[in-house]
Design a protein around this motif. Structure first.
Motif, PDB file in Angstrom:
ATOM      1  N   SER A 198     -17.729  19.743   8.802  1.00 22.83           N
ATOM      2  CA  SER A 198     -17.213  19.491   7.460  1.00 22.83           C
ATOM      3  C   SER A 198     -15.690  19.599   7.459  1.00 22.83           C
ATOM      4  O   SER A 198     -15.101  20.332   8.254  1.00 22.83           O
ATOM      5  CB  SER A 198     -17.795  20.522   6.483  1.00 22.83           C
ATOM      6  N   ALA A 199     -15.058  18.884   6.553  1.00 26.65           N
ATOM      7  CA  ALA A 199     -13.595  18.907   6.475  1.00 26.65           C
ATOM      8  C   ALA A 199     -13.082  20.299   6.129  1.00 26.65           C
ATOM      9  O   ALA A 199     -12.111  20.787   6.731  1.00 26.65           O
ATOM     10  CB  ALA A 199     -13.110  17.890   5.448  1.00 26.65           C
ATOM     11  N   ASP A 200     -13.729  20.953   5.171  1.00 22.84           N
ATOM     12  CA  ASP A 200     -13.262  22.281   4.796  1.00 22.84           C
ATOM     13  C   ASP A 200     -13.565  23.297   5.895  1.00 22.84           C
ATOM     14  O   ASP A 200     -12.780  24.210   6.150  1.00 22.84           O
ATOM     15  CB  ASP A 200     -13.899  22.727   3.469  1.00 22.84           C
ATOM     16  N   GLY A 201     -14.697  23.125   6.593  1.00 22.07           N
ATOM     17  CA  GLY A 201     -15.016  24.023   7.697  1.00 22.07           C
ATOM     18  C   GLY A 201     -14.042  23.867   8.850  1.00 22.07           C
ATOM     19  O   GLY A 201     -13.618  24.855   9.461  1.00 22.07           O
ATOM     20  N   PHE A 202     -13.660  22.619   9.149  1.00 19.44           N
ATOM     21  CA  PHE A 202     -12.685  22.362  10.203  1.00 19.44           C
ATOM     22  C   PHE A 202     -11.342  22.990   9.846  1.00 19.44           C
ATOM     23  O   PHE A 202     -10.694  23.645  10.675  1.00 19.44           O
ATOM     24  CB  PHE A 202     -12.521  20.857  10.410  1.00 19.44           C
ATOM     25  N   ALA A 203     -10.933  22.799   8.601  1.00 23.95           N
ATOM     26  CA  ALA A 203      -9.649  23.343   8.160  1.00 23.95           C
ATOM     27  C   ALA A 203      -9.638  24.866   8.231  1.00 23.95           C
ATOM     28  O   ALA A 203      -8.652  25.477   8.676  1.00 23.95           O
ATOM     29  CB  ALA A 203      -9.344  22.876   6.738  1.00 23.95           C
ATOM     30  N   MET A 204     -10.738  25.486   7.810  1.00 21.54           N
ATOM     31  CA  MET A 204     -10.802  26.947   7.843  1.00 21.54           C
ATOM     32  C   MET A 204     -10.783  27.472   9.274  1.00 21.54           C
ATOM     33  O   MET A 204     -10.068  28.426   9.591  1.00 21.54           O
ATOM     34  CB  MET A 204     -12.057  27.440   7.126  1.00 21.54           C
ATOM     35  N   ALA A 205     -11.570  26.848  10.145  1.00 24.05           N
ATOM     36  CA  ALA A 205     -11.618  27.287  11.539  1.00 24.05           C
ATOM     37  C   ALA A 205     -10.254  27.149  12.201  1.00 24.05           C
ATOM     38  O   ALA A 205      -9.797  28.054  12.917  1.00 24.05           O
ATOM     39  CB  ALA A 205     -12.666  26.477  12.303  1.00 24.05           C
ATOM     40  N   MET A 206      -9.591  26.041  11.965  1.00 20.71           N
ATOM     41  CA  MET A 206      -8.285  25.808  12.583  1.00 20.71           C
ATOM     42  C   MET A 206      -7.229  26.751  12.003  1.00 20.71           C
ATOM     43  O   MET A 206      -6.344  27.229  12.721  1.00 20.71           O
ATOM     44  CB  MET A 206      -7.864  24.352  12.384  1.00 20.71           C
ATOM     45  N   ASP A 207      -7.338  27.048  10.714  1.00 19.42           N
ATOM     46  CA  ASP A 207      -6.366  27.929  10.074  1.00 19.42           C
ATOM     47  C   ASP A 207      -6.462  29.347  10.630  1.00 19.42           C
ATOM     48  O   ASP A 207      -5.455  29.938  11.041  1.00 19.42           O
ATOM     49  CB  ASP A 207      -6.589  27.949   8.564  1.00 19.42           C
ATOM     50  N   VAL A 208      -7.675  29.896  10.644  1.00 17.39           N
ATOM     51  CA  VAL A 208      -7.851  31.289  11.072  1.00 17.39           C
ATOM     52  C   VAL A 208      -7.727  31.433  12.584  1.00 17.39           C
ATOM     53  O   VAL A 208      -7.134  32.398  13.076  1.00 17.39           O
ATOM     54  CB  VAL A 208      -9.213  31.830  10.598  1.00 17.39           C
ATOM     55  N   SER A 209      -8.255  30.466  13.329  1.00 15.55           N
ATOM     56  CA  SER A 209      -8.327  30.604  14.779  1.00 15.55           C
ATOM     57  C   SER A 209      -7.060  30.156  15.497  1.00 15.55           C
ATOM     58  O   SER A 209      -6.789  30.627  16.608  1.00 15.55           O
ATOM     59  CB  SER A 209      -9.517  29.788  15.315  1.00 15.55           C
TER      60      SER A 209
END
Length: 259
Positions: free
Chosen positions: A111-122
């Motif tokens: 998902s777009a929001d899941g990708f963004a969250m993973a990339m932001d935190v990780s």
């Protein structure tokens, strides 16, 4: 255990301790044994309860809240380090997150929001941390930044999903920031451990199979421990590693050469 490097007089920031079995716990132990003074962070009150045994055992006095999704907490940690120590010699970034469905599912279904969250935190949190500690390391005359990565950045690992993309970007960030911060005598490196059972790893499906494969296929037929990771990390942040920067450093009994 006798320390193999000397970190006397150095001040370090350790993030990512979740419990006694965390990678960051092994890093903190090695750094304390080598003589460093540490600042340890926790995400929230719930997670602080889990790290209390570690900070108490290691005698860490400076324990601060740090949630990389809340910029005000990063500014607060920076201010407290400046107030209490006036400098920072090294910082350890050990944090990652992805939604379970995105981690276990196909990358093309992320998902777009899941990708963004993973990339932001990780990934981007490492960039933000570098910006936070840069002025503190300048006051120390230089410093060392370390992040934790994994072989899934360059090889397809089953059930690692979107995190493989995040780790690939993290390693690219390591190289770019090493180039940008090198003139200020700030080194940036990534440590890539082999599979070991941590709280984060427990969220990866069939992780036991991955560890069994690592033992079978690694040239040294052994699993890495948090202490092994700590020993390498302490070396990299010490003066012995003063000209090592921009690298991805494996500690995995050689698994990466056959994996």
């Amino acid at each position: 255990m006798q320390a193999i490097v000397d970190l006397s007089g150095k001040v370090g920031l350790i993030t990512g301790i979740a419990n006694e079995k965390s990678i960051s716990t092994g890093v903190a132990e090695s750094c304390v044994e080598a003589g460093a003074k540490l600042i340890v962070t926790y995400q929230n009150d719930k997670t602080r309860a889990f790290i209390e045994p570690v900070v108490h055992r290691l005698g860490v006095e400076h324990v601060y809240a740090l949630d990389v999704t809340r910029p005000e907490t990063m500014a607060d940690v920076q201010a407290k380090i400046l107030e209490h120590f006036g400098k920072l010699d090294f910082a350890i970034h050990s944090m990652a997150f992805a939604k379970r469905d995105d981690l276990h599912g196909r990358v093309v279904d992320t998902s777009a929001d899941g990708f963004a969250m993973a990339m932001d935190v990780s990934t981007h949190s490492f960039v933000r941390m570098a910006k936070m500690v840069e002025p503190l390391m300048e006051k120390a005359g230089g410093g060392s930044l370390i992040t934790m990565t994994y072989l899934g950045s360059e090889k397809v690992i089953a059930n690692y999903g979107v995190m493989g993309l995040c780790k690939a970007a993290l390693e690219a960030a390591t190289r770019y920031m090493a180039c940008e911060l090198g003139p200020k005598n700030i080194r940036v490196n990534a440590v890539s451990p082999g599979p070991l059972m941590t709280r984060a790893a427990s969220g990866i499906a069939r992780f036991d199979d991955l560890m069994a494969s690592a033992i079978e296929r690694a040239p040294m037929h052994s699993l890495v421990t948090p202490e092994d990771i700590g020993a390498l990390t302490a070396f990299l942040v010490s003066d012995a590693g003063r000209l090592i920067t921009g690298g991805i450093h494996f500690v995995d009994a050689g698994y990466n050469i056959v994996g």
